[in-house]
Design a protein around this motif. Sequence first.
Motif, PDB file in Angstrom:
ATOM      1  N   SER A  52       0.827  -1.208   0.000  1.00 40.16           N
ATOM      2  CA  SER A  52       0.000   0.000   0.000  1.00 40.16           C
ATOM      3  C   SER A  52       0.861   1.258   0.000  1.00 40.16           C
ATOM      4  O   SER A  52       0.530   2.246  -0.662  1.00 40.16           O
ATOM      5  CB  SER A  52      -0.911   0.016   1.221  1.00 40.16           C
ATOM      6  OG  SER A  52      -1.801  -1.054   1.175  1.00 40.16           O
ATOM      7  N   GLY A  53       1.964   1.213   0.718  1.00 41.84           N
ATOM      8  CA  GLY A  53       2.881   2.348   0.716  1.00 41.84           C
ATOM      9  C   GLY A  53       3.465   2.600  -0.665  1.00 41.84           C
ATOM     10  O   GLY A  53       3.582   3.743  -1.108  1.00 41.84           O
ATOM     11  N   LEU A  54       3.808   1.510  -1.361  1.00 41.76           N
ATOM     12  CA  LEU A  54       4.310   1.649  -2.734  1.00 41.76           C
ATOM     13  C   LEU A  54       3.238   2.229  -3.648  1.00 41.76           C
ATOM     14  O   LEU A  54       3.526   3.069  -4.497  1.00 41.76           O
ATOM     15  CB  LEU A  54       4.769   0.295  -3.269  1.00 41.76           C
ATOM     16  CG  LEU A  54       6.072  -0.258  -2.703  1.00 41.76           C
ATOM     17  CD1 LEU A  54       6.326  -1.660  -3.223  1.00 41.76           C
ATOM     18  CD2 LEU A  54       7.224   0.661  -3.069  1.00 41.76           C
ATOM     19  N   LEU A  55       2.012   1.782  -3.452  1.00 40.51           N
ATOM     20  CA  LEU A  55       0.907   2.308  -4.249  1.00 40.51           C
ATOM     21  C   LEU A  55       0.712   3.802  -3.984  1.00 40.51           C
ATOM     22  O   LEU A  55       0.465   4.578  -4.916  1.00 40.51           O
ATOM     23  CB  LEU A  55      -0.374   1.537  -3.937  1.00 40.51           C
ATOM     24  CG  LEU A  55      -1.552   1.763  -4.860  1.00 40.51           C
ATOM     25  CD1 LEU A  55      -1.217   1.275  -6.259  1.00 40.51           C
ATOM     26  CD2 LEU A  55      -2.769   1.036  -4.333  1.00 40.51           C
ATOM     27  N   GLY A  56       0.846   4.210  -2.739  1.00 37.08           N
ATOM     28  CA  GLY A  56       0.756   5.629  -2.408  1.00 37.08           C
ATOM     29  C   GLY A  56       1.866   6.435  -3.047  1.00 37.08           C
ATOM     30  O   GLY A  56       1.646   7.548  -3.527  1.00 37.08           O
ATOM     31  N   LEU A  57       3.085   5.859  -3.077  1.00 39.78           N
ATOM     32  CA  LEU A  57       4.201   6.541  -3.735  1.00 39.78           C
ATOM     33  C   LEU A  57       3.965   6.674  -5.236  1.00 39.78           C
ATOM     34  O   LEU A  57       4.288   7.702  -5.832  1.00 39.78           O
ATOM     35  CB  LEU A  57       5.507   5.800  -3.466  1.00 39.78           C
ATOM     36  CG  LEU A  57       6.088   5.968  -2.071  1.00 39.78           C
ATOM     37  CD1 LEU A  57       7.307   5.085  -1.891  1.00 39.78           C
ATOM     38  CD2 LEU A  57       6.448   7.415  -1.829  1.00 39.78           C
ATOM     39  N   VAL A  58       3.424   5.616  -5.832  1.00 42.13           N
ATOM     40  CA  VAL A  58       3.107   5.686  -7.259  1.00 42.13           C
ATOM     41  C   VAL A  58       2.103   6.808  -7.504  1.00 42.13           C
ATOM     42  O   VAL A  58       2.219   7.566  -8.473  1.00 42.13           O
ATOM     43  CB  VAL A  58       2.553   4.323  -7.763  1.00 42.13           C
ATOM     44  CG1 VAL A  58       1.936   4.455  -9.131  1.00 42.13           C
ATOM     45  CG2 VAL A  58       3.637   3.285  -7.764  1.00 42.13           C
ATOM     46  N   GLY A  59       1.129   6.932  -6.638  1.00 38.16           N
ATOM     47  CA  GLY A  59       0.153   8.002  -6.762  1.00 38.16           C
ATOM     48  C   GLY A  59       0.780   9.381  -6.645  1.00 38.16           C
ATOM     49  O   GLY A  59       0.403  10.310  -7.357  1.00 38.16           O
ATOM     50  N   LEU A  60       1.758   9.511  -5.751  1.00 33.00           N
ATOM     51  CA  LEU A  60       2.452  10.795  -5.616  1.00 33.00           C
ATOM     52  C   LEU A  60       3.266  11.125  -6.852  1.00 33.00           C
ATOM     53  O   LEU A  60       3.263  12.258  -7.330  1.00 33.00           O
ATOM     54  CB  LEU A  60       3.365  10.774  -4.388  1.00 33.00           C
ATOM     55  CG  LEU A  60       2.707  11.007  -3.041  1.00 33.00           C
ATOM     56  CD1 LEU A  60       3.727  10.828  -1.925  1.00 33.00           C
ATOM     57  CD2 LEU A  60       2.091  12.390  -2.971  1.00 33.00           C
ATOM     58  N   VAL A  61       3.981  10.119  -7.366  1.00 38.52           N
ATOM     59  CA  VAL A  61       4.839  10.344  -8.536  1.00 38.52           C
ATOM     60  C   VAL A  61       3.995  10.695  -9.759  1.00 38.52           C
ATOM     61  O   VAL A  61       4.348  11.586 -10.523  1.00 38.52           O
ATOM     62  CB  VAL A  61       5.718   9.099  -8.807  1.00 38.52           C
ATOM     63  CG1 VAL A  61       6.412   9.188 -10.148  1.00 38.52           C
ATOM     64  CG2 VAL A  61       6.728   8.927  -7.694  1.00 38.52           C
ATOM     65  N   THR A  62       2.890  10.008  -9.948  1.00 40.34           N
ATOM     66  CA  THR A  62       2.048  10.245 -11.124  1.00 40.34           C
ATOM     67  C   THR A  62       1.009  11.337 -10.891  1.00 40.34           C
ATOM     68  O   THR A  62       0.201  11.619 -11.766  1.00 40.34           O
ATOM     69  CB  THR A  62       1.324   8.951 -11.536  1.00 40.34           C
ATOM     70  OG1 THR A  62       0.504   8.517 -10.460  1.00 40.34           O
ATOM     71  CG2 THR A  62       2.305   7.882 -11.921  1.00 40.34           C
ATOM     72  N   LYS A  63       1.013  11.930  -9.701  1.00 47.79           N
ATOM     73  CA  LYS A  63       0.069  12.994  -9.322  1.00 47.79           C
ATOM     74  C   LYS A  63      -1.385  12.520  -9.439  1.00 47.79           C
ATOM     75  O   LYS A  63      -2.268  13.253  -9.856  1.00 47.79           O
ATOM     76  CB  LYS A  63       0.302  14.236 -10.161  1.00 47.79           C
ATOM     77  CG  LYS A  63       1.672  14.829  -9.931  1.00 47.79           C
ATOM     78  CD  LYS A  63       1.905  16.037 -10.766  1.00 47.79           C
ATOM     79  CE  LYS A  63       3.322  16.544 -10.494  1.00 47.79           C
ATOM     80  NZ  LYS A  63       3.722  17.601 -11.384  1.00 47.79           N
ATOM     81  N   ASN A  64      -1.596  11.267  -9.037  1.00 50.86           N
ATOM     82  CA  ASN A  64      -2.937  10.685  -9.024  1.00 50.86           C
ATOM     83  C   ASN A  64      -3.410  10.670  -7.573  1.00 50.86           C
ATOM     84  O   ASN A  64      -2.937   9.882  -6.753  1.00 50.86           O
ATOM     85  CB  ASN A  64      -2.902   9.269  -9.602  1.00 50.86           C
ATOM     86  CG  ASN A  64      -4.274   8.655  -9.744  1.00 50.86           C
ATOM     87  OD1 ASN A  64      -5.213   9.052  -9.067  1.00 50.86           O
ATOM     88  ND2 ASN A  64      -4.378   7.679 -10.625  1.00 50.86           N
ATOM     89  N   GLY A  65      -4.338  11.535  -7.255  1.00 48.71           N
ATOM     90  CA  GLY A  65      -4.802  11.686  -5.875  1.00 48.71           C
ATOM     91  C   GLY A  65      -5.500  10.453  -5.333  1.00 48.71           C
ATOM     92  O   GLY A  65      -5.382  10.133  -4.149  1.00 48.71           O
ATOM     93  N   THR A  66      -6.214   9.733  -6.203  1.00 45.25           N
ATOM     94  CA  THR A  66      -6.928   8.536  -5.754  1.00 45.25           C
ATOM     95  C   THR A  66      -5.952   7.460  -5.302  1.00 45.25           C
ATOM     96  O   THR A  66      -6.130   6.867  -4.227  1.00 45.25           O
ATOM     97  CB  THR A  66      -7.824   7.993  -6.893  1.00 45.25           C
ATOM     98  OG1 THR A  66      -8.680   9.035  -7.330  1.00 45.25           O
ATOM     99  CG2 THR A  66      -8.637   6.813  -6.415  1.00 45.25           C
ATOM    100  N   LEU A  67      -4.916   7.206  -6.117  1.00 46.97           N
ATOM    101  CA  LEU A  67      -3.918   6.206  -5.734  1.00 46.97           C
ATOM    102  C   LEU A  67      -3.191   6.612  -4.459  1.00 46.97           C
ATOM    103  O   LEU A  67      -2.919   5.777  -3.595  1.00 46.97           O
ATOM    104  CB  LEU A  67      -2.903   5.990  -6.860  1.00 46.97           C
ATOM    105  CG  LEU A  67      -3.341   5.150  -8.041  1.00 46.97           C
ATOM    106  CD1 LEU A  67      -2.205   5.049  -9.059  1.00 46.97           C
ATOM    107  CD2 LEU A  67      -3.766   3.772  -7.603  1.00 46.97           C
ATOM    108  N   THR A  68      -2.874   7.885  -4.354  1.00 49.28           N
ATOM    109  CA  THR A  68      -2.180   8.368  -3.159  1.00 49.28           C
ATOM    110  C   THR A  68      -3.034   8.159  -1.916  1.00 49.28           C
ATOM    111  O   THR A  68      -2.555   7.653  -0.900  1.00 49.28           O
ATOM    112  CB  THR A  68      -1.839   9.862  -3.304  1.00 49.28           C
ATOM    113  OG1 THR A  68      -1.081  10.044  -4.489  1.00 49.28           O
ATOM    114  CG2 THR A  68      -1.064  10.368  -2.108  1.00 49.28           C
ATOM    115  N   PHE A  69      -4.299   8.537  -2.009  1.00 52.64           N
ATOM    116  CA  PHE A  69      -5.212   8.409  -0.871  1.00 52.64           C
ATOM    117  C   PHE A  69      -5.411   6.946  -0.487  1.00 52.64           C
ATOM    118  O   PHE A  69      -5.320   6.579   0.689  1.00 52.64           O
ATOM    119  CB  PHE A  69      -6.556   9.051  -1.218  1.00 52.64           C
ATOM    120  CG  PHE A  69      -7.563   8.954  -0.120  1.00 52.64           C
ATOM    121  CD1 PHE A  69      -7.448   9.717   1.026  1.00 52.64           C
ATOM    122  CD2 PHE A  69      -8.614   8.071  -0.215  1.00 52.64           C
ATOM    123  CE1 PHE A  69      -8.369   9.622   2.052  1.00 52.64           C
ATOM    124  CE2 PHE A  69      -9.549   7.960   0.795  1.00 52.64           C
ATOM    125  CZ  PHE A  69      -9.425   8.740   1.933  1.00 52.64           C
TER     126      PHE A  69
END
Length: 130
Positions: A52-69
Amino acid sequence: MKFSNTITKSIALLSVSSMLLTAVPTTAMAQSREEKRREQKKEEWKKIGIGSGLLGLVGLVTKNGTLTFLGAGGALYSAYRYEEDRKSKNRAAQARYKAYNRSTVWHNGKKYVRKTTWKNGKKYYYFARA
């Protein structure tokens, strides 16, 4: 654009596959079934938290708020569950669970039934004579 989408999908796939790995018992000693299961669940929550932490990082890198959240929420919840499973090794907590997990208890030839009460928003159990 297409390259970053491929990277996002591959990292998400990697994180999900890491969550699905089976947990290996940490000790070679003979353990009871409950202890083994507790250890497996603890390791499962640890792996889910990492994924889940990796998924949140992917969301941050791609600027995808849903993945980050979703990634941050999953990581926080799994960290909470991991800590609860770690604390459940406490013998007193196990004894308390076993005592209050029963619906009835016999003491000195008298039957007692488990009751539930709520005080200040918290749930409490007690045994009342039937």
